[in-house]
Design a protein around this motif. Structure first.
Motif, short mmCIF file in Angstrom:
data_model
loop_
_atom_site.label_atom_id
_atom_site.label_comp_id
_atom_site.label_asym_id
_atom_site.label_seq_id
_atom_site.Cartn_x
_atom_site.Cartn_y
_atom_site.Cartn_z
N PHE A 1 0.78 -1.11 -0.18
CA PHE A 1 0.03 0.09 -0.04
C PHE A 1 0.63 1.49 -0.34
O PHE A 1 0.84 2.54 -0.60
CB PHE A 1 -1.05 -0.35 0.79
CG PHE A 1 -2.32 -0.70 0.34
CD1 PHE A 1 -3.27 -0.03 -0.17
CD2 PHE A 1 -3.04 -2.38 1.97
CE1 PHE A 1 -4.05 -0.75 -0.16
CE2 PHE A 1 -4.05 -2.64 1.82
CZ PHE A 1 -4.87 -1.94 0.52
N THR B 1 2.58 1.94 -3.23
CA THR B 1 0.58 2.03 -4.47
C THR B 1 0.30 3.38 -4.17
O THR B 1 0.35 4.38 -4.95
CB THR B 1 -0.17 0.92 -4.32
OG1 THR B 1 0.17 0.08 -4.11
CG2 THR B 1 -1.12 1.46 -4.98
N CYS C 1 -3.71 5.88 0.73
CA CYS C 1 -2.53 4.06 1.00
C CYS C 1 -2.12 4.59 2.14
O CYS C 1 -1.83 3.16 2.35
CB CYS C 1 -2.55 4.23 -1.01
SG CYS C 1 -2.52 3.68 -1.95
#
Length: 265
Positions: free
Chosen positions: A33, A36, A59
């Motif tokens: 995450f 990302t 994220c």
């Protein structure tokens, strides 16, 4: 007859139990995450939609939620391991040090002459130094802050959240003054210094709740969840502001604990 396999061989053939895999998988997911978030920031830094900045911050926040879960799940399943501790630190360094530094650089600091990248590096490096200090002291006998239930400096997930305060203000107001590197650069350096400071900050174990306040606390958690869903950026701004306001109180609380210990000694 063939000899019986050694004990380690038996454990190897049995494989890794799922309870040991689950917390490490959550840690790896937090790392994903964090990276990302950088991907969305890269998309937004050109002509991408403003919504991608929100995705980038979302994220990192999700990575923080997962980071808060993995250790508790490991303790619940009795699956703590040295491997998990090392993976957690590496994940924290990327998700709460490298990723926020890159997001802030792409959002604002790239427009600062000469020193924008230095400020982004400072956030990432100070996060790594904080985690290295934590790992180096994890088995130390003398840890005054930890023994009293406090943390030393601002933890990495909280540091990432605090570093994004100008972004929260920009998303709430739409005012580009909060995106100006003149504000973002010194703020980033300030948060980087907080992470490597020796200030005593509150941890979950240092907070105590009276029984008479339990229902109010549960109602507050429910309202906080609703606020995060309906207006996440304003809510996160308020939470971060309250956290900063509590730091002087945590320092004073630790000083009282030190005085009591000195008196008892």
């Amino acid at each position: 007859m063939s000899p019986m396999p050694a004990r380690d061989d038996v454990g190897t053939h049995r494989g890794l139990p799922f309870r040991a895999l689950a917390p490490n998988a959550i840690t790896a997911l937090a790392l994903c995450f964090g990276l990302t978030g950088v991907r969305f920031a890269v998309s937004a830094s050109g002509e991408g939609p403003m919504l991608h900045w929100e995705y980038a911050l979302g994220c990192i926040i999700l990575a923080g939620v997962l980071d808060g879960m993995d250790g508790r799940i490991a303790r619940l399943l009795k699956a703590q391991s040295r491997f998990g501790a090392e993976l957690d630190s590496l994940s924290d360094n990327i998700a709460f040090g490298v990723a926020p530094a890159l997001i802030l650089f792409l959002w604002s600091l790239q427009y600062a002459p000469k020193f924008g990248w230095i400020a982004a590096l400072a956030l990432a490096v100070c996060c790594a130094l904080r985690l290295a200090r934590f790992n180096a002291n994890i088995d130390a006998d003398e840890q005054p802050h930890k023994s009293a239930g406090f943390l030393t400096g601002v933890p990495a997930p909280a540091g990432a959240g605090l570093a994004f305060i100008p972004v929260y203000a920009w998303l709430v107001t739409g005012n580009d003054v909060f995106r100006d590197w003149v504000i973002v650069l010194p703020w980033t350096l300030f948060i980087a210094l907080l992470m490597i400071s020796n200030l005593a900050t509150y941890s979950w174990s240092s907070l105590r709740l009276r029984r008479s306040y339990r229902l109010f606390a549960l109602a507050g958690v429910g309202l906080l969840g609703a606020a995060l869903v309906t207006n996440p950026w304003l809510t996160l701004f308020v939470i971060c502001a309250l956290y900063l306001a509590l730091i002087p109180f945590s320092i004073a609380s630790y000083s009282r604990v030190k005085r009591r210990r000195a008196g008892a000694a």
